[in-house]
Each structure stands twice: as structure tokens, then as C-alpha cells.
Design a protein around this motif. Structure first.
Motif, mmCIF file in Angstrom:
data_model
loop_
_atom_site.group_PDB
_atom_site.id
_atom_site.type_symbol
_atom_site.label_atom_id
_atom_site.label_comp_id
_atom_site.label_asym_id
_atom_site.label_seq_id
_atom_site.Cartn_x
_atom_site.Cartn_y
_atom_site.Cartn_z
ATOM 1 N N PHE A 65 0.840 -1.191 0.000
ATOM 2 C CA PHE A 65 0.000 0.000 0.000
ATOM 3 C C PHE A 65 0.880 1.247 0.000
ATOM 4 O O PHE A 65 2.106 1.154 0.106
ATOM 5 N N GLN A 66 0.244 2.388 -0.097
ATOM 6 C CA GLN A 66 0.989 3.634 0.022
ATOM 7 C C GLN A 66 1.594 3.739 1.419
ATOM 8 O O GLN A 66 1.093 3.163 2.380
ATOM 9 N N ASN A 67 2.686 4.459 1.521
ATOM 10 C CA ASN A 67 3.321 4.663 2.820
ATOM 11 C C ASN A 67 2.329 5.294 3.797
ATOM 12 O O ASN A 67 1.520 6.140 3.416
ATOM 13 N N GLN A 68 2.409 4.870 5.058
ATOM 14 C CA GLN A 68 1.456 5.313 6.061
ATOM 15 C C GLN A 68 2.154 6.098 7.171
ATOM 16 O O GLN A 68 3.354 5.944 7.410
ATOM 17 N N TYR A 69 1.347 6.926 7.855
ATOM 18 C CA TYR A 69 1.852 7.737 8.959
ATOM 19 C C TYR A 69 0.933 7.567 10.167
ATOM 20 O O TYR A 69 -0.264 7.331 10.030
ATOM 21 N N ALA A 70 1.502 7.676 11.337
ATOM 22 C CA ALA A 70 0.732 7.701 12.578
ATOM 23 C C ALA A 70 1.332 8.766 13.481
ATOM 24 O O ALA A 70 2.545 9.026 13.438
ATOM 25 N N SER A 71 0.499 9.390 14.272
ATOM 26 C CA SER A 71 0.983 10.431 15.187
ATOM 27 C C SER A 71 0.161 10.397 16.463
ATOM 28 O O SER A 71 -0.953 9.867 16.494
ATOM 29 N N SER A 72 0.728 10.945 17.519
ATOM 30 C CA SER A 72 0.019 10.952 18.798
ATOM 31 C C SER A 72 0.520 12.099 19.665
ATOM 32 O O SER A 72 1.625 12.622 19.482
ATOM 33 N N LEU A 73 -0.324 12.462 20.625
ATOM 34 C CA LEU A 73 0.041 13.460 21.626
ATOM 35 C C LEU A 73 -0.635 13.072 22.927
ATOM 36 O O LEU A 73 -1.859 12.906 22.980
ATOM 37 N N GLY A 74 0.170 12.895 23.972
ATOM 38 C CA GLY A 74 -0.370 12.536 25.277
ATOM 39 C C GLY A 74 -0.044 13.601 26.311
ATOM 40 O O GLY A 74 1.020 14.225 26.267
ATOM 41 N N GLY A 110 -4.848 13.058 28.931
ATOM 42 C CA GLY A 110 -5.509 13.302 27.658
ATOM 43 C C GLY A 110 -4.647 12.768 26.531
ATOM 44 O O GLY A 110 -3.420 12.683 26.654
ATOM 45 N N SER A 111 -5.269 12.365 25.436
ATOM 46 C CA SER A 111 -4.494 11.850 24.316
ATOM 47 C C SER A 111 -5.199 12.122 22.996
ATOM 48 O O SER A 111 -6.426 12.204 22.927
ATOM 49 N N LEU A 112 -4.390 12.268 21.962
ATOM 50 C CA LEU A 112 -4.849 12.388 20.582
ATOM 51 C C LEU A 112 -3.998 11.438 19.756
ATOM 52 O O LEU A 112 -2.772 11.433 19.872
ATOM 53 N N GLY A 113 -4.638 10.605 18.937
ATOM 54 C CA GLY A 113 -3.876 9.643 18.148
ATOM 55 C C GLY A 113 -4.442 9.451 16.763
ATOM 56 O O GLY A 113 -5.660 9.418 16.573
ATOM 57 N N LYS A 114 -3.568 9.333 15.784
ATOM 58 C CA LYS A 114 -3.947 9.016 14.412
ATOM 59 C C LYS A 114 -3.295 7.692 14.033
ATOM 60 O O LYS A 114 -2.094 7.510 14.247
ATOM 61 N N SER A 115 -4.101 6.775 13.473
ATOM 62 C CA SER A 115 -3.598 5.452 13.157
ATOM 63 C C SER A 115 -4.219 4.964 11.852
ATOM 64 O O SER A 115 -4.943 5.705 11.184
#
Length: 717
Positions: free
Chosen positions: A439-448, A461-466
Motif C-alpha cells: 500500500f501507500q506509505n502510512q503515517y501515525a501520530s500521537s500526543l499525550g 488526555g491523548s490524541l492519536g492518528k492510526s
């Protein structure tokens, strides 16, 4: 009515627990030893210092349930639903309405292999717990530290790697009924285990163990394999299954350096006995009968080599390399009912996954450990998957059987920083880049975020992209005949998700010696490009195809409470989940309703310890509320439309008594699973024109069962 009565009792326990907190007392932090967690951390640390909201299931919790596999444990926990299948004996986990493809299961931070993937779609009955120290669960997106498919969370099983004794020998025998069926060899559930651990010297530790779990099946009026004509149907409601587990560990530790090698072997045999009996005309002799039966054999090999320590007396490292393979074979044969003989045996590989995996992290780069800690990490996955045409209806356009082989590689790098602005306030940002072969290259990010207020209040608190990558069925299915048209889609793209969570926890110690812990959490999950099996057209017949057309939203508010006073321990929780699933069928010019549909869950756990008797009594209850979702089907005019499907509510209760003898060397545990005698619940199809519009029964259990477990521990220096 009984279910709602039990739900009211569990709520009452929760309110009584909270009432104790109104007493005027002094607030302090807990004085007991802090639980140490490792999942998602830069380095092992106390639960209080973790930026993540980590749920811990201890070894004592597992012992209290007499749990042999992961499915025995998770049935009682909030926000988690277990889906069972009596046809093949599998149990899988669902969290926040999303199935096991979105939830990752690890063993010592290594994703566990399954028939069709890595870390996902794990059969919980295939995860043995004899060697477990504790289980850690983190809800929400964990894509930065754990990669693809960790959308709703991760579960990490921490195994035992040391002992306080020179020799530690534990053996146990467990006998359990299956509903009201039991015999020492032919009915019920029979479990035996043995574990031997040895500190060879001050630095070297070794252990070896084995477990056998023989589930003789659930007859429920069936006649099993030895059918007698006219005496009821042949076969089982739940198929017989035998599981054998073997494991070994060799660990060396000296100062800051540690290295261990862990090996696990798993074998499973599931027998299917066909209900269709075929006669053989032996004229002038009496007819004889045979059935076309089959068995499924699963083998898993797990190798894990890990080393951790310090480079240049400063930089911390933790590196793991793993080779895993799980293969499921199918053997078809003709079974002669009169003689029990097998013939025409044909065995072939059904599904398999082989994985070479490595992950590593490096931290503590700064000479003077100040307010900033940085972690750099990598993950390498080389996964070789295989599916036989029989396992997933994989055929080509000419209806010829098509075996599917797929090699998936990804090379990931990630970094996480933990910034301690003060002793109270910590921030944890992170990012991952994944180079994908399919697949196309993927990214993930987070902030806790974590802040410690006065009076024992902790806020996180947390924010996450997966992201989640498509599986075998979604990519390659092709099953077309006069009655079916189900097709995969090799043009699918990975799903993208975003999650948010905020939680608050307060621990209060009372002057009387009592302790109260309160936790409330609110979370939101948004999944784009969700893959669904969609009815594309109904003329000339119904055509289904996997497509990226779904929009999935979920929000959850949950509250858990624990009260401990002398020999009493009371836990209670309540959670409300709202799910919005919007399906847009551009070809049909229709869109589903995107309103939120709500499900309520509640649980309660009451235990009482009698020190004078060395006895612990415990009762656990969970209420699973009504679940609804929109499904596609054809209406009375033959057009594709959306209908509301509904799964009715049900409750699940377990109870146990555990008593120790002879200075804890001998332990007896007895109890009842599924005290409310649940076997199935009603699943309405929603569409009044469907063939099963009145609904069908979803199999959940085999009714109330009783167990007795005897354990002998021999420890000496």
C-alpha cells in the motif's frame, strides 16, 4: 426481567461504593506498592507516572477466575465484547463496536501471529495464561508505538521471567462441566498443567512448562460421532477441541544487561462431525452408513529473542527479534459409523501465516537526565500469508480454485518524546513513518498529556492518528455461483482513524484504612474509508463487494470505581457507547442514516477474603446492553436499502471460591461460569423481506458450567 434486576444490583453496588467517599477523610496517594507497566512506555515505570491510561489485569485476577485462556478473562471487562463461534470454537474480541481486526494482541511487546495476520483476529481460546505475570490494556489509537491495526487499542501479555525461589514447581488439574454434561473422558472440559522454574545461579534463570486443555464438545441433544439411526441428530452443538501448549524460557541478567530467549509451541485439533448420514446399499446384507467428516489441525511456533541494557554506559536499548508461524490444516475423510474406521483421507494446508519480526527502541540520550526523554524506535515486518481456496471461497473468474499467497513487508521508524515541564505536568508527542510493500506509505501520530493535581487527582488526555490495512478476505475473496456473488477488491486502501481521550482518576485513602479509586474517561473515535461488504446491485442477482465507503464514528463515556476495606474489595463500572456508521452507495444513489446508536455496559465485582480460612469469595457480573447497526439488503421492490439490525441485551455472571492449604502450597478453586445460563441471544435481521426476518439466535455460550481446580506449588531455595 432477571437481566435488568442484575443490572440494577450492579448499579446499586456502584452507588454504595461512591457513598463511602462522602466521609470526611484526609486525601493521600496510595501507600501500597505501585503497579509497574511497560506497554507504550519509554521505559518501565509506575502506573501513576504513565501518560497513557493503562488498565492492568493481575495474576491474582486471573487465578480468581480459574482462567485458562484469554477468552475466560476478558468476558467481564468494560468496553470489551467477546464473540464466540460454536462451529469452530473460536472466540474473538470486539472493542467499541469494531471487531478484532482493529485491536492488537501482544506477548511481551511482540504481536502474536494468527492464521490470517499478525496481532489481529486472534482466537482468544488459543492464548494460554499459565505463564502470565500480568495483562496490560490501553484503549485508543496506539499506532505510533505499535504500528498498523492498533486502532481501538492494544493488549500486552507480560510473561513471567524470574522467580524468588531457587526451584519453583507448580502443577494443576481442572475439571469442568459443559452445561450439565460431564464425564472424566468423554464429556466436559479437562485441563492439566505443569510449570518448573529454576534459578541456576544469581544471573541465569530457566523455566519449562506445558498445558493440555481437552474440551469434549457440547452435545446439547446431539449424538456425537457415534451416531445411532433414529436416536437424535448426529454431531455436536459446540465442536470438540483439544489444545496442547509447551513453552520454555532461558534468561540471563547481570547489572543493567538482560537477554532472554522464549519459545512457545501450540497445537490444536478441532473435530467436525457431519449431520448428514449417507447409506451404503449392501443388498442382500443390511445397509451401512458413513459420513463425510473433517478435522482442523493448528500448529503455532513462537520464537522470541530479546536483549536490553545500556550502550556506552548511558543509552538504553531494548531489541527483540521474533520468528512465528501458525498453520491450520484441514483433513477430510469418510467415517464409517459401524466400525469407526476412516478412509479416503485428504489433508491440505487451510491457512498459514509466517512472520519474521523485529522491533527495537533506544532512549536516554542525554548525559544529565533532565526534563526531556527521547525514544527512537524501529519495526520490521516480513509476513508471508497463505489461504487455501476452501478457507475463504477464493476462486477465479472461471470458478477454478485459487490459492492465495501474499507477502507483506513494512519498515517503520518512530520517535516519542516525553517532556516533563514540572513534576506534575508531562507531555508526550510521537510520530511514525511506515514504508509499505503493498500500500501507500502510512503515517501515525500521537500526543499525550498528564497532569497531577492535589488530593490525588490524575488527569490524562491523548490524541492519536492510526491506520488499518485490508485483510485477505477483503482483498481476494471471489465466490460467485447461482446463489452468491461476494468479491474482494484489490484496490482497497488502508483505513485512517483519529481518536481522542480524556480521563480523570482520583485515589483516596481513609483514616479507617479503606481506599477508594474513581476513574472517568471520555473518548471519541473517527474512522475514514472504512471497509465494508456492500450490496452493489440486486439484478440479475445480489452482488456484494468490499469497498472503502464507510464513515464510522464512536464516542464513549465510562466510569470505573474500586473500594477496598479490610477484607472487602468492590469494583463497579458503567459505560455508554454511541456509534454512527454512514454508508454512502453512490451507484445506488442512497446513503444510510448516520445517527448515533447507543449501547450500555455495566460490570461489578465483589470479593471477600477470610484470612482465618485462607479463603477468597468472589462474584463477577457484566451487563451487555442492546446493540444496533444498519445493514444493507434488498427491499420489497428489489432495490438496495438499509435496515436496522438489533442484538438483544444479556447479562453474564461468574462466581468462585479459592482456598489455600499448608502455607499456600495447595490451592483449591471452585466456581460457576455463566451463572445466568446464557446460551444464545436474539439477532433481528431488520429487513422484513429477508428470509430470516424474524431473527436468528447468536450463539454466546453453552450454558451454566461448574469447575474445580486443584493446584500444588512446591517452592524451595
Amino acid at each position: 426481567m432477571q437481566i435488568y434486576t442484575k443490572a440494577f444490583i450492579s448499579l446499586s453496588v456502584l452507588f454504595v461504593t461512591n457513598a463511602f467517599s462522602q466521609e470526611q477523610v484526609k486525601d493521600t496517594t496510595t501507600t501500597k506498592l505501585e503497579e509497574v507497566v511497560v506497554t507504550g512506555q519509554i521505559e518501565a515505570q509506575s502506573l501513576k507516572k504513565s501518560v497513557h491510561n493503562v488498565r492492568v489485569i493481575s495474576k491474582e485476577d486471573i487465578k480468581g477466575l480459574a482462567a485458562n485462556n484469554l477468552g475466560d478473562v476478558l468476558n467481564q471487562y468494560l468496553n470489551i465484547s467477546i464473540r464466540t463461534n460454536g462451529g469452530d470454537g473460536r472466540s474473538t474480541v470486539s472493542m467499541f463496536g469494531l471487531d478484532s481486526q482493529y485491536f492488537k494482541i501482544l506477548v511481551d511487546n511482540i504481536p502474536l501471529v494468527s492464521d490470517t495476520g499478525l496481532g489481529n483476529n486472534i482466537d482468544l481460546t488459543q492464548v494460554n495464561l499459565d505463564d502470565v505475570e500480568q495483562i496490560e490494556i490501553i484503549e485508543g489509537s496506539m499506532g505510533v508505538t505499535h504500528g498498523a491495526n492498533a486502532v481501538t487499542g492494544v493488549l500486552n501479555i507480560i510473561t513471567k521471567k524470574k522467580s524468588l525461589y531457587k526451584w519453583e514447581i507448580a502443577t494443576s488439574v481442572q475439571e469442568e462441566t459443559v452445561s450439565d454434561e460431564f464425564a472424566f473422558f468423554d464429556e466436559g472440559r479437562h485441563i492439566q498443567s505443569l510449570k518448573i522454574s529454576h534459578n541456576i545461579n544469581d544471573n541465569l534463570f530457566a523455566s519449562i512448562g506445558g498445558n493440555r486443555n481437552d474440551f469434549a464438545g457440547f452435545f446439547d441433544g446431539g449424538q456425537g460421532k457415534d451416531y445411532t439411526a433414529g436416536n437424535g441428530p448426529r454431531g455436536y452443538r459446540w465442536l470438540p477441541k483439544e489444545q496442547v501448549v509447551g513453552n520454555g524460557l532461558l534468561a540471563y541478567t547481570k547489572k543493567d544487561f538482560r537477554i532472554f530467549y522464549k519459545f512457545d509451541y501450540y497445537r490444536e485439533n478441532v473435530d467436525f462431525y457431519n449431520t448428514i448420514i449417507n447409506p451404503i446399499n449392501n443388498y442382500p446384507f443390511p445397509e451401512t452408513f458413513y459420513a463425510n467428516d473433517r478435522r482442523y489441525e493448528t500448529e503455532r511456533f513462537y520464537h522470541h529473542l530479546n536483549s536490553s541494557g545500556k550502550l556506552f554506559s548511558q543509552v538504553g536499548y531494548n531489541i527483540s527479534a521474533s520468528h512465528q508461524k501458525q498453520q491450520r490444516d484441514i483433513e477430510r475423510f469418510r467415517y464409517q459409523l459401524e466400525t469407526g474406521a476412516e478412509s479416503q483421507n485428504d489433508k491440505q494446508t487451510y491457512q498459514s501465516t509466517e512472520v519474521i519480526y523485529s522491533t527495537g527502541t533506544f532512549n536516554n540520550f542525554f548525559a544529565n537526565k533532565g526534563p526531556v526523554d527521547l525514544q527512537l524506535g524501529y519495526e520490521i515486518v516480513n509476513e508471508n500469508g497463505f489461504a487455501n481456496a476452501a478457507s475463504g471461497s477464493f476462486k477465479d473468474e472461471n470458478q477454478l480454485e485459487k490459492n492465495v499467497r501474499r507477502r507483506v513487508e513494512n519498515y517503520d521508524v518512530f520517535t516519542v518524546a516525553e517532556i516533563k515541564f514540572t513534576d506534575r505536568f508531562s507531555v508526550r508527542p510521537g510520530i511514525r513513518f511506515s514504508s509499505q510493500s503493498m500500500f501507500q506509505n502510512q503515517y501515525a501520530s500521537s500526543l499525550g498529556l498528564r497532569y497531577l493535581f492535589d488530593k490525588g487527582i490524575e488527569v490524562r488526555g491523548s490524541l492519536g492518528k492510526s491506520y488499518r490495512t485490508p485483510n485477505f478476505d477483503e482483498l481476494y475473496s471471489y465466490f460467485v455461483d447461482t446463489n452468491h456473488n461476494i468479491q474482494g477488491n484489490e484496490n482497497l486502501i488502508p483505513e485512517a482513524s483519529t481518536s481522542y481521550e480524556i480521563s480523570a482518576k482520583k485515589i483516596t485513602s481513609f483514616s479507617s484504612g479503606a481506599q477508594l479509586s474513581n476513574n472517568i474517561a471520555v473518548s471519541y473515535l473517527d474512522v475514514d474509508d472504512r471497509i465494508s461488504l456492500v450490496l452493489e446491485s440486486v439484478v440479475p442477482f445480489q452482488e456484494y463487494r468490499y469497498m472503502n465507503i464507510d464513515k464510522y464514528k464512536m464516542w464513549n463515556i465510562s466510569s470505573t470505581h474500586q473500594f477496598a476495606y479490610h477484607n472487602w474489595n468492590v469494583k463497579g463500572g458503567i459505560g455508554l457507547v454511541g456509534i454512527s456508521q454512514k454508508i454512502d452507495l453512490a451507484a445506488e444513489n442512497i446513503t444510510s442514516d448516520d445517527k448515533f446508536l447507543y449501547t450500555l455496559q455495566m460490570n461489578a465485582n465483589v470479593s471477600y477474603n477470610v484470612p482465618k480460612w485462607n479463603t477468597l469469595f468472589s462474584v463477577l457480573y457484566k451487563y451487555n446492553g442492546k446493540q444496533q447497526q444498519f445493514v444493507t439488503s434488498s427491499d420489497a421492490d428489489g432495490n438496495t436499502n438499509f435496515f436496522l439490525s438489533e442484538l438483544e441485551s444479556y447479562g453474564w455472571m461468574d462466581a468462585s471460591v479459592r482456598k489455600s492449604f499448608f502455607k499456600n502450597k495447595f490451592e483449591v478453586t471452585g466456581g460457576v461460569r455463566n451463572l445466568l445460563d446464557v446460551t444464545s441471544v436474539q439477532l433481528s435481521q431488520g429487513n422484513p423481506n429477508a428470509a430470516h426476518a424474524a431473527g436468528s439466535d447468536l450463539l454466546l455460550g453453552y450454558g451454566r458450567s461448574y469447575y474445580l481446580k486443584l493446584t500444588y506449588n512446591l517452592n524451595f531455595n
